[in-house]
Design an enzyme around this catalytic site. Sequence first.
Site, PDB file in Angstrom:
ATOM      1  N   LYS A 125      11.301 -11.296 -55.755  1.00 48.54           N
ATOM      2  CA  LYS A 125      12.492 -10.658 -56.347  1.00 48.54           C
ATOM      3  C   LYS A 125      12.295 -10.466 -57.859  1.00 48.54           C
ATOM      4  O   LYS A 125      12.538  -9.390 -58.389  1.00 48.54           O
ATOM      5  CB  LYS A 125      13.753 -11.508 -56.108  1.00 48.54           C
ATOM      6  CG  LYS A 125      14.045 -11.805 -54.653  1.00 48.54           C
ATOM      7  CD  LYS A 125      15.323 -12.628 -54.481  1.00 48.54           C
ATOM      8  CE  LYS A 125      15.279 -14.014 -55.089  1.00 48.54           C
ATOM      9  NZ  LYS A 125      14.323 -14.957 -54.472  1.00 48.54           N
ATOM     10  N   ARG A 129       7.483 -24.223 -62.753  1.00 54.01           N
ATOM     11  CA  ARG A 129       8.891 -24.570 -62.608  1.00 54.01           C
ATOM     12  C   ARG A 129       9.043 -25.929 -61.918  1.00 54.01           C
ATOM     13  O   ARG A 129       8.311 -26.248 -60.989  1.00 54.01           O
ATOM     14  CB  ARG A 129       9.608 -23.484 -61.772  1.00 54.01           C
ATOM     15  CG  ARG A 129      10.112 -22.363 -62.641  1.00 54.01           C
ATOM     16  CD  ARG A 129      10.596 -21.187 -61.846  1.00 54.01           C
ATOM     17  NE  ARG A 129      11.566 -21.495 -60.793  1.00 54.01           N
ATOM     18  CZ  ARG A 129      12.151 -20.567 -60.053  1.00 54.01           C
ATOM     19  NH1 ARG A 129      11.885 -19.277 -60.269  1.00 54.01           N
ATOM     20  NH2 ARG A 129      13.000 -20.898 -59.112  1.00 54.01           N
TER      21      ARG A 129
HETATM   22  P1  AP5 Z   1       8.637 -14.215 -57.764  1.00 50.93           P
HETATM   23  O1  AP5 Z   1       8.760 -12.771 -58.112  1.00 50.93           O
HETATM   24  O2  AP5 Z   1       8.722 -15.206 -58.876  1.00 50.93           O
HETATM   25  O3  AP5 Z   1       9.618 -14.603 -56.571  1.00 50.93           O
HETATM   26  P2  AP5 Z   1      11.204 -14.775 -56.536  1.00 50.93           P
HETATM   27  O4  AP5 Z   1      11.697 -14.129 -55.299  1.00 50.93           O
HETATM   28  O5  AP5 Z   1      11.814 -14.349 -57.843  1.00 50.93           O
HETATM   29  O6  AP5 Z   1      11.305 -16.335 -56.332  1.00 50.93           O
HETATM   30  P3  AP5 Z   1      12.214 -17.434 -57.027  1.00 50.93           P
HETATM   31  O7  AP5 Z   1      11.594 -18.755 -56.714  1.00 50.93           O
HETATM   32  O8  AP5 Z   1      12.447 -17.112 -58.473  1.00 50.93           O
HETATM   33  O9  AP5 Z   1      13.559 -17.295 -56.255  1.00 50.93           O
HETATM   34  P4  AP5 Z   1      14.686 -18.323 -56.203  1.00 50.93           P
HETATM   35  O10 AP5 Z   1      15.794 -17.532 -55.665  1.00 50.93           O
HETATM   36  O11 AP5 Z   1      14.356 -19.569 -55.485  1.00 50.93           O
HETATM   37  O12 AP5 Z   1      14.844 -18.804 -57.730  1.00 50.93           O
HETATM   38  P5  AP5 Z   1      15.819 -18.374 -58.910  1.00 50.93           P
HETATM   39  O13 AP5 Z   1      15.100 -18.522 -60.177  1.00 50.93           O
HETATM   40  O14 AP5 Z   1      16.450 -17.072 -58.617  1.00 50.93           O
HETATM   41  O15 AP5 Z   1       7.227 -14.365 -57.002  1.00 50.93           O
HETATM   42  C1  AP5 Z   1       6.758 -15.643 -56.594  1.00 50.93           C
HETATM   43  C2  AP5 Z   1       5.237 -15.740 -56.827  1.00 50.93           C
HETATM   44  O16 AP5 Z   1       4.555 -14.812 -55.973  1.00 50.93           O
HETATM   45  C3  AP5 Z   1       4.802 -15.391 -58.252  1.00 50.93           C
HETATM   46  O17 AP5 Z   1       3.746 -16.211 -58.604  1.00 50.93           O
HETATM   47  C4  AP5 Z   1       4.337 -13.911 -58.151  1.00 50.93           C
HETATM   48  O18 AP5 Z   1       3.324 -13.600 -59.094  1.00 50.93           O
HETATM   49  C5  AP5 Z   1       3.818 -13.850 -56.729  1.00 50.93           C
HETATM   50  N1  AP5 Z   1       4.069 -12.565 -56.055  1.00 50.93           N
HETATM   51  C6  AP5 Z   1       5.199 -11.820 -56.126  1.00 50.93           C
HETATM   52  N2  AP5 Z   1       5.106 -10.740 -55.304  1.00 50.93           N
HETATM   53  C7  AP5 Z   1       3.889 -10.839 -54.693  1.00 50.93           C
HETATM   54  C8  AP5 Z   1       3.216 -10.052 -53.701  1.00 50.93           C
HETATM   55  N3  AP5 Z   1       3.794  -8.959 -53.190  1.00 50.93           N
HETATM   56  N4  AP5 Z   1       1.986 -10.447 -53.298  1.00 50.93           N
HETATM   57  C9  AP5 Z   1       1.408 -11.574 -53.816  1.00 50.93           C
HETATM   58  N5  AP5 Z   1       2.002 -12.367 -54.741  1.00 50.93           N
HETATM   59  C10 AP5 Z   1       3.236 -12.006 -55.161  1.00 50.93           C
HETATM   60  O19 AP5 Z   1      16.941 -19.487 -58.818  1.00 50.93           O
HETATM   61  C11 AP5 Z   1      16.624 -20.817 -59.170  1.00 50.93           C
HETATM   62  C12 AP5 Z   1      17.829 -21.728 -58.989  1.00 50.93           C
HETATM   63  O20 AP5 Z   1      18.894 -21.305 -59.842  1.00 50.93           O
HETATM   64  C13 AP5 Z   1      18.438 -21.784 -57.592  1.00 50.93           C
HETATM   65  O21 AP5 Z   1      17.734 -22.639 -56.724  1.00 50.93           O
HETATM   66  C14 AP5 Z   1      19.837 -22.287 -57.928  1.00 50.93           C
HETATM   67  O22 AP5 Z   1      19.835 -23.651 -58.222  1.00 50.93           O
HETATM   68  C15 AP5 Z   1      20.152 -21.524 -59.207  1.00 50.93           C
HETATM   69  N6  AP5 Z   1      20.785 -20.227 -58.933  1.00 50.93           N
HETATM   70  C16 AP5 Z   1      20.267 -18.995 -59.232  1.00 50.93           C
HETATM   71  N7  AP5 Z   1      21.096 -18.022 -58.819  1.00 50.93           N
HETATM   72  C17 AP5 Z   1      22.166 -18.643 -58.253  1.00 50.93           C
HETATM   73  C18 AP5 Z   1      23.347 -18.170 -57.616  1.00 50.93           C
HETATM   74  N8  AP5 Z   1      23.624 -16.857 -57.502  1.00 50.93           N
HETATM   75  N9  AP5 Z   1      24.205 -19.100 -57.111  1.00 50.93           N
HETATM   76  C19 AP5 Z   1      23.975 -20.424 -57.230  1.00 50.93           C
HETATM   77  N10 AP5 Z   1      22.869 -20.930 -57.811  1.00 50.93           N
HETATM   78  C20 AP5 Z   1      21.972 -20.042 -58.316  1.00 50.93           C
HETATM   79 MG    MG Z   2      12.780 -15.343 -59.397  1.00 49.80          MG
END
Ligand code: AP5
Ligand code: MG
Length: 215
Positions: free
Chosen positions: A13, A156
């Site tokens: 994402k 992270r």
């Molecule tokens: P990446 O693009 O970083 O993946 P992502 O989907 O953004 O994964 P996240 O771990 O950031 O999602 P998340 O929802 O758990 O965390 P968030 O920060 O939003 O890609 C991952 C890896 O793969 C990278 O190394 C990249 O280079 C590689 N890659 C990408 N695409 C690729 C491909 N096609 N092929 C190969 N490699 C690839 O949220 C964190 C925390 O914040 C949550 O757990 C929660 O506690 C809180 N939070 C955030 N939003 C909310 C909400 N709306 N409500 C409540 N709590 C929230």
């Molecule tokens: Mg992310």
Amino acid sequence: MRIIFIGPPGTGKGTQSNFITNKYSIPTISVGDILRSNTTQNNEYNKKINDIINEGKLVDDNTIVQLTKKRIHQIDCRKGFVLDGFPRTIPQAHALKNMNIKIDYVIQFELSYKLIIDRIKGRRIHIPSGRIYHKKYNPPKKENIDDITGQKLTVRKDDNEEKINKRIEEYQKYTLPLAEYYKKEEQLGYIKYYIINAQLTPLIIHKQLEKIFIQ
Ligand code: AP5
Ligand code: MG
């Protein structure tokens, strides 16, 4: 263009949001990034939020809605935005609807458990900019160093197998019901809804998204 990305952790994402921001000059609103950068100011409240994130649980709806509402109303969001990881619960989706902001696209990313683990384990991030790297799939030019600033990359705290399992569990329990919610919104003609196979390369996915957005 107002876009929502939903999907389990590590499905790309953030990576695709950054592509869209560069291509279409609309901001990415990554709630995760905002929360992570807020928590660098060390006070009791931020510490509490930090602990929730590091445990892999969702932060409460009220905090998230207030934070997103404030960000969405900033001037740079007038032409559109990508919501990376918001909404993540049905009450958040209702709150977004009540903001009276028309959403155009909802994109859901899907990936197998095995690949999620692989993606998360190799991820390195540059916190100030939100730039995302992967040791194998998107390595920085110099190991562990951000290409642009020369600063060190970070792992992270929630990127380990135990926390990923918790994050996936939270996704299935609270976020997956949004798929049904947005499918209904699509039937009513309010939004366009697409599923992306996140197993493909970042560039192929990017091209698929471009096609969706010019239709
Ligand atoms: P990446 O693009 O970083 O993946 P992502 O989907 O953004 O994964 P996240 O771990 O950031 O999602 P998340 O929802 O758990 O965390 P968030 O920060 O939003 O890609 C991952 C890896 O793969 C990278 O190394 C990249 O280079 C590689 N890659 C990408 N695409 C690729 C491909 N096609 N092929 C190969 N490699 C690839 O949220 C964190 C925390 O914040 C949550 O757990 C929660 O506690 C809180 N939070 C955030 N939003 C909310 C909400 N709306 N409500 C409540 N709590 C929230
Ligand atoms: Mg992310």
